[in-house]
Design a protein around this motif. Structure first.
Motif, short mmCIF file in Angstrom:
data_model
loop_
_atom_site.label_atom_id
_atom_site.label_comp_id
_atom_site.label_asym_id
_atom_site.label_seq_id
_atom_site.Cartn_x
_atom_site.Cartn_y
_atom_site.Cartn_z
N SER A 193 0.80 -1.13 -0.07
CA SER A 193 -0.09 0.01 -0.02
C SER A 193 0.91 1.32 0.14
O SER A 193 1.89 1.23 0.30
N GLU A 194 0.34 2.42 -0.59
CA GLU A 194 1.06 3.59 -0.64
C GLU A 194 1.11 4.35 0.70
O GLU A 194 -0.04 4.32 1.33
N ALA A 195 2.05 4.81 1.17
CA ALA A 195 2.26 5.51 2.75
C ALA A 195 2.37 7.07 2.09
O ALA A 195 2.73 7.42 1.23
N PRO A 196 1.99 7.93 3.39
CA PRO A 196 1.98 9.14 3.06
C PRO A 196 3.31 9.81 3.01
O PRO A 196 4.04 9.13 3.59
N LEU A 197 3.33 10.65 2.25
CA LEU A 197 4.82 11.57 1.89
C LEU A 197 4.49 12.83 2.47
O LEU A 197 3.42 13.58 2.18
N HIS A 198 5.48 13.46 2.90
CA HIS A 198 5.37 14.79 3.45
C HIS A 198 5.20 15.65 2.08
O HIS A 198 5.71 15.52 1.04
N ALA A 199 4.30 16.84 2.16
CA ALA A 199 4.09 17.76 1.05
C ALA A 199 5.28 18.41 0.41
O ALA A 199 5.36 18.77 -0.64
N SER A 200 6.38 18.77 1.60
CA SER A 200 7.63 19.32 0.88
C SER A 200 8.22 18.50 -0.02
O SER A 200 9.10 19.00 -0.72
N LYS A 201 7.97 17.17 -0.09
CA LYS A 201 8.81 16.20 -0.97
C LYS A 201 8.47 16.26 -2.17
O LYS A 201 9.09 15.39 -3.06
N VAL A 202 7.24 16.80 -2.46
CA VAL A 202 6.65 16.71 -3.81
C VAL A 202 6.58 18.06 -4.48
O VAL A 202 6.53 18.98 -3.65
N ALA A 203 6.51 18.19 -5.67
CA ALA A 203 5.91 19.43 -6.78
C ALA A 203 5.24 19.06 -7.61
O ALA A 203 5.25 18.06 -8.28
N ILE A 204 4.29 20.14 -7.92
CA ILE A 204 3.42 19.86 -8.96
C ILE A 204 3.97 19.90 -10.51
O ILE A 204 5.11 20.63 -10.41
N VAL A 205 3.63 19.04 -11.20
CA VAL A 205 4.10 19.02 -12.66
C VAL A 205 3.67 20.13 -13.46
O VAL A 205 2.29 20.54 -13.21
#
Length: 106
Positions: A62-74
């Motif tokens: 299952s997918e676990a949550p990531l902190h929002a600062s680790k992702v960026a919108i494409v």
């Protein structure tokens, strides 16, 4: 909070960690924790014992949550990671990609 800049259904790219560079769609946004769940990214594996519900047992992924600062919108135009800002266009508050100036759907 900066979390409002990333919403369910957005396509994001992972900036750091074991899944760096992977792209996926946000399936859940958890604004109170400042985290997002991205399809196919940060997959956690659990070993499950056989039970009446699952007589076979085995591995559960299952997918676990990531902190929002680790992702960026494409960016919709270039396909690369971009920051997001808010602007008022035609009397509506919209999210805009910083790199290209394109409006982000949602």
């Amino acid at each position: 909070m900066a979390m409002a800049k990333i919403k369910k259904g957005d396509t994001v790219v992972v900036l750091s960690g074991k899944d760096k560079g992977k792209t996926g769609e946000v399936t859940r946004a958890l604004p109170k924790e400042g985290k997002v769940v991205v399809a196919g990214v940060n997959v956690a594996v659990r070993h499950k014992k056989p039970s009446q519900v699952n007589p076979q047992g085995g591995l559960e992924r299952s997918e676990a949550p990531l902190h929002a600062s680790k992702v960026a919108i494409v960016d919709p135009k270039s396909g690369k990671a971009t920051r997001v800002r808010f602007e008022t266009r035609d009397g509506k508050k919209v999210r805009v990609a910083v790199k290209s100036g394109e409006v982000i759907n949602g």
